[in-house]
Design a protein around this motif. Sequence first.
Motif, PDB file in Angstrom:
ATOM      1  N   TYR A 115      42.138  50.650  42.764  1.00  0.00           N
ATOM      2  CA  TYR A 115      42.076  48.982  43.710  1.00  0.00           C
ATOM      3  C   TYR A 115      42.549  49.254  44.458  1.00  0.00           C
ATOM      4  O   TYR A 115      42.295  48.800  45.758  1.00  0.00           O
ATOM      5  N   GLN A 116      43.622  49.757  44.757  1.00  0.00           N
ATOM      6  CA  GLN A 116      43.921  49.923  45.773  1.00  0.00           C
ATOM      7  C   GLN A 116      43.338  50.478  47.174  1.00  0.00           C
ATOM      8  O   GLN A 116      43.356  49.772  48.350  1.00  0.00           O
ATOM      9  N   GLN A 119      40.159  48.653  47.778  1.00  0.00           N
ATOM     10  CA  GLN A 119      39.954  47.183  49.287  1.00  0.00           C
ATOM     11  C   GLN A 119      40.126  46.917  49.931  1.00  0.00           C
ATOM     12  O   GLN A 119      40.455  46.266  51.476  1.00  0.00           O
ATOM     13  N   LYS A 120      40.511  48.394  50.763  1.00  0.00           N
ATOM     14  CA  LYS A 120      39.958  48.875  51.969  1.00  0.00           C
ATOM     15  C   LYS A 120      39.353  48.290  52.967  1.00  0.00           C
ATOM     16  O   LYS A 120      38.809  49.693  52.578  1.00  0.00           O
ATOM     17  N   ALA A 121      38.397  47.545  53.063  1.00  0.00           N
ATOM     18  CA  ALA A 121      37.576  47.218  53.909  1.00  0.00           C
ATOM     19  C   ALA A 121      37.538  46.148  55.057  1.00  0.00           C
ATOM     20  O   ALA A 121      38.700  45.570  54.314  1.00  0.00           O
ATOM     21  N   LYS A 123      37.373  42.253  56.221  1.00  0.00           N
ATOM     22  CA  LYS A 123      37.187  41.327  55.256  1.00  0.00           C
ATOM     23  C   LYS A 123      36.400  40.149  54.634  1.00  0.00           C
ATOM     24  O   LYS A 123      35.595  39.897  54.027  1.00  0.00           O
ATOM     25  N   VAL A 126      34.693  42.993  51.898  1.00  0.00           N
ATOM     26  CA  VAL A 126      35.346  43.225  50.852  1.00  0.00           C
ATOM     27  C   VAL A 126      35.803  42.563  49.090  1.00  0.00           C
ATOM     28  O   VAL A 126      35.615  43.013  48.220  1.00  0.00           O
ATOM     29  N   GLN A 127      34.942  41.395  48.970  1.00  0.00           N
ATOM     30  CA  GLN A 127      34.622  40.699  47.877  1.00  0.00           C
ATOM     31  C   GLN A 127      33.379  41.059  47.130  1.00  0.00           C
ATOM     32  O   GLN A 127      32.989  41.289  46.302  1.00  0.00           O
ATOM     33  N   LEU A 130      34.783  44.436  45.465  1.00  0.00           N
ATOM     34  CA  LEU A 130      35.258  44.604  44.771  1.00  0.00           C
ATOM     35  C   LEU A 130      34.794  43.993  43.263  1.00  0.00           C
ATOM     36  O   LEU A 130      34.229  44.069  42.420  1.00  0.00           O
ATOM     37  N   SER A 131      33.182  43.115  43.914  1.00  0.00           N
ATOM     38  CA  SER A 131      32.935  42.625  42.770  1.00  0.00           C
ATOM     39  C   SER A 131      31.692  43.747  41.574  1.00  0.00           C
ATOM     40  O   SER A 131      31.741  43.820  40.240  1.00  0.00           O
ATOM     41  N   ASN A 134      34.419  45.627  39.924  1.00  0.00           N
ATOM     42  CA  ASN A 134      35.156  45.475  38.697  1.00  0.00           C
ATOM     43  C   ASN A 134      34.061  45.130  37.153  1.00  0.00           C
ATOM     44  O   ASN A 134      34.208  45.968  36.742  1.00  0.00           O
ATOM     45  N   LYS A 135      33.012  44.958  37.528  1.00  0.00           N
ATOM     46  CA  LYS A 135      31.904  44.783  37.141  1.00  0.00           C
ATOM     47  C   LYS A 135      31.798  45.927  36.214  1.00  0.00           C
ATOM     48  O   LYS A 135      31.126  46.251  35.546  1.00  0.00           O
ATOM     49  N   ALA A 137      33.437  48.512  36.547  1.00  0.00           N
ATOM     50  CA  ALA A 137      34.517  49.189  35.639  1.00  0.00           C
ATOM     51  C   ALA A 137      34.398  48.951  34.107  1.00  0.00           C
ATOM     52  O   ALA A 137      34.700  48.888  33.377  1.00  0.00           O
TER      53      ALA A 137
ATOM     54  N   TYR B 115      41.714  41.943  37.771  1.00  0.00           N
ATOM     55  CA  TYR B 115      41.625  42.115  38.985  1.00  0.00           C
ATOM     56  C   TYR B 115      40.312  41.180  39.722  1.00  0.00           C
ATOM     57  O   TYR B 115      40.217  41.253  40.258  1.00  0.00           O
ATOM     58  N   GLN B 116      38.985  40.899  38.579  1.00  0.00           N
ATOM     59  CA  GLN B 116      38.671  40.297  38.461  1.00  0.00           C
ATOM     60  C   GLN B 116      38.608  39.082  39.281  1.00  0.00           C
ATOM     61  O   GLN B 116      38.443  38.606  40.117  1.00  0.00           O
ATOM     62  N   GLN B 119      41.162  38.480  42.790  1.00  0.00           N
ATOM     63  CA  GLN B 119      40.240  38.559  43.640  1.00  0.00           C
ATOM     64  C   GLN B 119      39.853  37.501  44.371  1.00  0.00           C
ATOM     65  O   GLN B 119      38.762  37.430  45.298  1.00  0.00           O
ATOM     66  N   LYS B 123      38.464  34.428  51.775  1.00  0.00           N
ATOM     67  CA  LYS B 123      38.932  36.412  51.877  1.00  0.00           C
ATOM     68  C   LYS B 123      39.706  36.251  53.299  1.00  0.00           C
ATOM     69  O   LYS B 123      39.732  37.515  53.745  1.00  0.00           O
ATOM     70  N   GLN B 127      43.420  40.075  50.816  1.00  0.00           N
ATOM     71  CA  GLN B 127      43.311  41.386  50.515  1.00  0.00           C
ATOM     72  C   GLN B 127      45.330  41.673  50.183  1.00  0.00           C
ATOM     73  O   GLN B 127      45.891  42.766  50.307  1.00  0.00           O
ATOM     74  N   ASN B 134      47.748  45.066  43.530  1.00  0.00           N
ATOM     75  CA  ASN B 134      48.013  46.245  43.631  1.00  0.00           C
ATOM     76  C   ASN B 134      49.428  47.160  43.470  1.00  0.00           C
ATOM     77  O   ASN B 134      50.162  48.112  42.834  1.00  0.00           O
TER      78      ASN B 134
END
Lengths: 324, 324
Positions: A115-116, A119-121, A123, A126-127, A130-131, A134-135, A137, B115-116, B119, B123, B127, B134
């Motif tokens: 996860y660390q 999220q490096k993207a 802004k 990024v969501q 991550l969506s 997460n989905k 995972a 995590y879901q 986030q 925006k 982060q 994290n």
Amino acid sequence: MHSFDELLAYFEDNLKEQKFINEPEELYAPISYTLALGGKRIRPVLTLMACDIFGGNYKDALPQAIAIEMFHNFTLIHDDIMDNAPIRRGRATVYKKWSPNIAILSGDTLFAYAYQFAQKADKNIVQDILSVFNKTAIEVCEGQQYDLNFETRNDVSVEEYVKMIRLKTAVLFGASLKIGSIIGGADKDESEKLYNFALNIGLGFQLKDDLLDTFGDESIFGKKTGGDILTNKKTFLFLKALELAEEDTKKQLLKYYSSTEYNDEDKIERVKSIFSKLSVDTITETEIDKYFKDGIKFLESMNISRENKDELYKLAFKMIHRSN
Amino acid sequence: MHSFDELLAYFEDNLKEQKFINEPEELYAPISYTLALGGKRIRPVLTLMACDIFGGNYKDALPQAIAIEMFHNFTLIHDDIMDNAPIRRGRATVYKKWSPNIAILSGDTLFAYAYQFAQKADKNIVQDILSVFNKTAIEVCEGQQYDLNFETRNDVSVEEYVKMIRLKTAVLFGASLKIGSIIGGADKDESEKLYNFALNIGLGFQLKDDLLDTFGDESIFGKKTGGDILTNKKTFLFLKALELAEEDTKKQLLKYYSSTEYNDEDKIERVKSIFSKLSVDTITETEIDKYFKDGIKFLESMNISRENKDELYKLAFKMIHRSN
């Protein structure tokens, strides 16, 4: 665009740079060990490739490529505990080499590291990233739970099996490409097509796994075949055979899968002979080909260059028409 | 500002709304079960409270409050496997009620759900929130690994113990407040002070746990004391006693912790008597008070209203000067 091998080399170089030399050593040594074991690295390369295809700089997708490879390795560490698997990629699994507790905890830690990186993207995206992450995972966990449930169930249908491998295996291929495409700037519609392409190829990839485990050419496959039969695994081949067999053959097959009176070679031969008689190998090949073609349909419907389509086609072909 | 009890009621109502009725049932039933077991819910309320304090709408911090409570419960599910703990909050633990495999996998799933929720933020701050989340998740895993390592080590120092509980317990209190403060719009400096306030209170909170487990008044404590002694747990009390004891007493204490020749009541009485003779109970009280005061110093240095400071002071006081 860059070839699979170029992107693979770039990924390997950069993954090596991730050092887990932190303390406590008991937590980080298993992580370094697992990431260094190798594997095909298809998933992270898919992420870089998708970014590249949509005109992004593939290097921008490196954190997410690492995140996906870390997530995949985390699932392997935990799955090996649950499956009592002593060997992975020719080496002792983490729970066997260290302990189940260390495998639980180093897996958890690797998940957090994934996860660390994820999220490096930018802004603005990024969501979205991550969506998907997460989905996926959650779905992979669901898939593994179905797989565990199947071990003690005697009424698993082929349809249920396909649902399980979709969750456990195929969605992560889909997510790998989708996340890369988001970073590359793809629109939603194109991302979705790419996802569905990968989902189908992922299903074919897993069925190929099942097929090779029983009918692979050992000299190319690189390990002994018949492992799934010996562990009574309810693979596509087994479930299809049960579906097709007459009452007598069905009884025979179930007996082989529950009795301990046969030696290993004998059991494998008997089961394979039933599979062959029912043409389960050919049927599986046909099914794999169906998924391949369905995947390619999604690929062809996309609004990307011929060159890009060809590169993805080649990769899908390699994933599905492999011998090991 | 809103009181702890108001925020707690709001949190409980909203946590109940999160239904985990998805399939497969084996994966989601343990999650519902664990989240419904209760607990003090201090951490999520801290998140809401910090948001409130900095002028944010506390409802905006609900997803992160849920994320933190889910993360905390995920760690409990996995810790209980590693610690072989059959009972938690008066009920069977997940691994005991279902199985270790289900506990591993439902824990993993709960982590992904955490995590879901984490986030779900603007925006511009997502982060920052995830970085804290994290980092904390990784630290909590490190703390648990140190705790596991200590079980088989005979040379653990008080200093190492404090480092372990800082990672395993205190940082999550810090993160709970820090994340809430980010959502509330606090500047970095104020967030950091709040974090350090919580870190100290968290350390005191854990030492209080150690103290109550041995010297608590059973009629108020609500369960039998002496559990840590019976499981030979290397608590602050035990390590401090080893540090202070003369050679003979030290040998005695180590003998009680390794021998099986004493019955439970007898062992507890003998160890407690050594602790008392060495004034370990008073020393622990003093240490707790030191952490409390250090925490309050950070609180007092903050640029927030008297009313807000008082509310946090009251909460810290309750966390540390509790009897159960």
